[in-house]
Design a protein around this motif. Structure first.
Motif, PDB file in Angstrom:
ATOM      1  N   LYS A   1       6.140  -1.137  -6.058  1.00 51.58           N
ATOM      2  CA  LYS A   1       4.961  -0.462  -6.702  1.00 51.58           C
ATOM      3  C   LYS A   1       4.130  -1.482  -7.201  1.00 51.58           C
ATOM      4  O   LYS A   1       4.504  -2.682  -7.440  1.00 51.58           O
ATOM      5  N   VAL A   2       2.899  -0.981  -6.979  1.00 49.44           N
ATOM      6  CA  VAL A   2       1.702  -1.862  -7.075  1.00 49.44           C
ATOM      7  C   VAL A   2       1.657  -2.055  -8.516  1.00 49.44           C
ATOM      8  O   VAL A   2       1.306  -1.321  -9.383  1.00 49.44           O
ATOM      9  N   ILE A   3       1.599  -3.328  -9.117  1.00 52.92           N
ATOM     10  CA  ILE A   3       1.661  -3.797 -10.565  1.00 52.92           C
ATOM     11  C   ILE A   3       0.402  -4.838 -10.807  1.00 52.92           C
ATOM     12  O   ILE A   3       0.019  -5.110 -11.915  1.00 52.92           O
ATOM     13  N   GLY A   4      -0.408  -5.081  -9.690  1.00 54.24           N
ATOM     14  CA  GLY A   4      -1.688  -6.002 -10.103  1.00 54.24           C
ATOM     15  C   GLY A   4      -2.162  -6.627  -8.754  1.00 54.24           C
ATOM     16  O   GLY A   4      -1.721  -6.093  -7.378  1.00 54.24           O
ATOM     17  N   ILE A   5      -2.969  -7.502  -8.777  1.00 56.21           N
ATOM     18  CA  ILE A   5      -3.755  -8.144  -7.773  1.00 56.21           C
ATOM     19  C   ILE A   5      -3.990  -9.269  -7.980  1.00 56.21           C
ATOM     20  O   ILE A   5      -4.325  -9.742  -9.358  1.00 56.21           O
ATOM     21  N   ILE A   6      -3.831 -10.313  -7.151  1.00 55.25           N
ATOM     22  CA  ILE A   6      -4.166 -11.744  -7.384  1.00 55.25           C
ATOM     23  C   ILE A   6      -5.187 -11.963  -6.197  1.00 55.25           C
ATOM     24  O   ILE A   6      -5.081 -11.812  -4.900  1.00 55.25           O
ATOM     25  N   SER A   7      -6.242 -12.652  -6.783  1.00 56.11           N
ATOM     26  CA  SER A   7      -7.427 -12.838  -5.832  1.00 56.11           C
ATOM     27  C   SER A   7      -7.511 -14.420  -5.786  1.00 56.11           C
ATOM     28  O   SER A   7      -7.394 -15.307  -6.593  1.00 56.11           O
ATOM     29  N   GLU A   8      -8.529 -14.798  -4.713  1.00 57.02           N
ATOM     30  CA  GLU A   8      -9.112 -16.115  -4.757  1.00 57.02           C
ATOM     31  C   GLU A   8      -9.957 -16.481  -6.095  1.00 57.02           C
ATOM     32  O   GLU A   8      -9.869 -17.641  -6.469  1.00 57.02           O
TER      33      GLU A   8
ATOM     34  N   THR B   1      -4.663  -9.892 -11.854  1.00 58.23           N
ATOM     35  CA  THR B   1      -5.377  -8.644 -12.666  1.00 58.23           C
ATOM     36  C   THR B   1      -4.223  -7.450 -12.437  1.00 58.23           C
ATOM     37  O   THR B   1      -3.825  -7.038 -11.620  1.00 58.23           O
ATOM     38  N   GLU B   2      -4.023  -6.980 -13.839  1.00 51.92           N
ATOM     39  CA  GLU B   2      -2.979  -6.044 -14.063  1.00 51.92           C
ATOM     40  C   GLU B   2      -3.932  -4.693 -14.049  1.00 51.92           C
ATOM     41  O   GLU B   2      -3.365  -3.555 -13.689  1.00 51.92           O
ATOM     42  N   ASP B   3      -5.159  -4.892 -14.576  1.00 54.97           N
ATOM     43  CA  ASP B   3      -5.869  -3.407 -14.658  1.00 54.97           C
ATOM     44  C   ASP B   3      -6.657  -3.372 -13.579  1.00 54.97           C
ATOM     45  O   ASP B   3      -7.762  -3.775 -12.887  1.00 54.97           O
ATOM     46  N   ILE B   4      -5.824  -2.549 -12.306  1.00 59.64           N
ATOM     47  CA  ILE B   4      -6.675  -2.414 -11.167  1.00 59.64           C
ATOM     48  C   ILE B   4      -6.851  -0.977 -10.707  1.00 59.64           C
ATOM     49  O   ILE B   4      -6.239   0.090 -11.376  1.00 59.64           O
ATOM     50  N   VAL B   5      -7.453  -0.714  -9.715  1.00 52.84           N
ATOM     51  CA  VAL B   5      -7.726   0.636  -9.111  1.00 52.84           C
ATOM     52  C   VAL B   5      -6.915   0.662  -7.891  1.00 52.84           C
ATOM     53  O   VAL B   5      -6.963  -0.113  -7.082  1.00 52.84           O
ATOM     54  N   THR B   6      -6.430   1.735  -7.659  1.00 53.23           N
ATOM     55  CA  THR B   6      -5.643   2.289  -6.493  1.00 53.23           C
ATOM     56  C   THR B   6      -6.084   3.435  -5.981  1.00 53.23           C
ATOM     57  O   THR B   6      -6.767   4.172  -6.778  1.00 53.23           O
ATOM     58  N   VAL B   7      -5.837   3.904  -4.669  1.00 55.90           N
ATOM     59  CA  VAL B   7      -6.268   5.026  -4.242  1.00 55.90           C
ATOM     60  C   VAL B   7      -4.961   5.534  -3.375  1.00 55.90           C
ATOM     61  O   VAL B   7      -3.848   4.841  -3.190  1.00 55.90           O
ATOM     62  N   HIS B   8      -5.082   6.859  -3.224  1.00 55.30           N
ATOM     63  CA  HIS B   8      -3.835   7.664  -2.758  1.00 55.30           C
ATOM     64  C   HIS B   8      -4.266   7.753  -1.289  1.00 55.30           C
ATOM     65  O   HIS B   8      -5.287   7.713  -0.909  1.00 55.30           O
ATOM     66  N   GLU B   9      -2.993   7.624  -0.591  1.00 52.10           N
ATOM     67  CA  GLU B   9      -3.174   7.439   0.905  1.00 52.10           C
ATOM     68  C   GLU B   9      -3.906   8.793   1.396  1.00 52.10           C
ATOM     69  O   GLU B   9      -4.536   8.787   2.724  1.00 52.10           O
TER      70      GLU B   9
ATOM     71  N   VAL C   1      -1.826   3.706  -2.184  1.00 50.49           N
ATOM     72  CA  VAL C   1      -0.506   4.109  -2.457  1.00 50.49           C
ATOM     73  C   VAL C   1      -0.119   5.255  -2.226  1.00 50.49           C
ATOM     74  O   VAL C   1      -0.762   6.396  -2.002  1.00 50.49           O
ATOM     75  N   ASP C   2       1.377   5.692  -2.470  1.00 46.51           N
ATOM     76  CA  ASP C   2       1.640   7.018  -2.123  1.00 46.51           C
ATOM     77  C   ASP C   2       2.131   7.712  -3.573  1.00 46.51           C
ATOM     78  O   ASP C   2       1.686   7.207  -4.558  1.00 46.51           O
TER      79      ASP C   2
ATOM     80  N   ILE D   1      -3.544  -1.476   2.361  1.00 46.75           N
ATOM     81  CA  ILE D   1      -4.810  -1.722   1.707  1.00 46.75           C
ATOM     82  C   ILE D   1      -6.178  -1.588   2.260  1.00 46.75           C
ATOM     83  O   ILE D   1      -6.208  -1.437   3.570  1.00 46.75           O
ATOM     84  N   ILE D   2      -7.233  -1.296   1.601  1.00 46.51           N
ATOM     85  CA  ILE D   2      -8.701  -1.290   2.259  1.00 46.51           C
ATOM     86  C   ILE D   2      -9.290  -2.105   1.658  1.00 46.51           C
ATOM     87  O   ILE D   2      -9.521  -2.263   0.436  1.00 46.51           O
ATOM     88  N   CYS D   3      -9.958  -3.011   2.532  1.00 50.66           N
ATOM     89  CA  CYS D   3     -11.049  -4.059   2.291  1.00 50.66           C
ATOM     90  C   CYS D   3     -12.301  -3.508   2.627  1.00 50.66           C
ATOM     91  O   CYS D   3     -12.496  -2.597   3.284  1.00 50.66           O
TER      92      CYS D   3
END
Length: 155
Positions: free
Chosen positions: A47-54, A102-110, A132-133, A141-143
């Motif tokens: 399950k997605v709990i965050g994102i880490i970026s450059e 970053t924990e406060d992230i946006v996800t989208v459904h498939e 995510v499902d 992931i969509i970039c």
């Protein structure tokens, strides 16, 4: 035409992920090796709990401004917010992904529509969004690249 496309049709499915206990050094090496700008952070159940970026990693390297103080009656009075200093110190000392992600992230459904995905990325000024499902598990992931490719790539 784009209205018919769903997130699952434009997402990258071979998604690299990291765990919150991975080291920042390992993540930086993955970003360099794979030439990508960020990675979803997942838990043991995927399950997605965050994102880490450059950007998160670059913030780790930032210069910390020492707090401004005045000496008054043999004591120090801090003129700056100590919480910001505390956050900056924690970021610089970060060793694990959980310290920088970053924990406060946006996800989208498939099954979300292409237009909705593109609009949320534009409105929130985000470069990538995990797909995510129903259970919140990562499916892809969509970039921004995926959005542009869908609009202008060879059909």
């Amino acid at each position: 035409m784009m209205n018919d496309l769903k997130a699952k049709e434009i997402m990258t499915v071979d998604v690299k992920t990291v765990k919150k206990d991975d080291t920042v050094s390992d993540v930086a090496k993955m970003l360099i090796q794979d030439k990508i700008g960020g990675l979803p952070v997942v838990d043991e159940d995927n399950k997605v709990i965050g994102i880490i970026s450059e950007t998160d990693i670059l913030k780790k390297e930032k210069y910390i401004e020492p707090p401004r103080v005045i000496n008054f009656l043999q004591g120090l009075i801090f003129l700056d917010d100590m919480k910001n200093l505390e956050k900056d110190l924690k970021r610089i000392a970060a060793y694990k992904v959980e310290d920088l992600m970053t924990e406060d992230i946006v996800t989208v459904h498939e099954d979300d529509k292409f237009d909705d995905v593109a609009n949320v990325m534009i409105k929130k000024s985000i470069n990538r969004v995990p797909v995510v499902d129903d259970d919140g598990k990562i499916k892809g992931i969509i970039c921004r690249y995926d959005i542009i490719k869908s609009l202008y790539g060879d059909k």
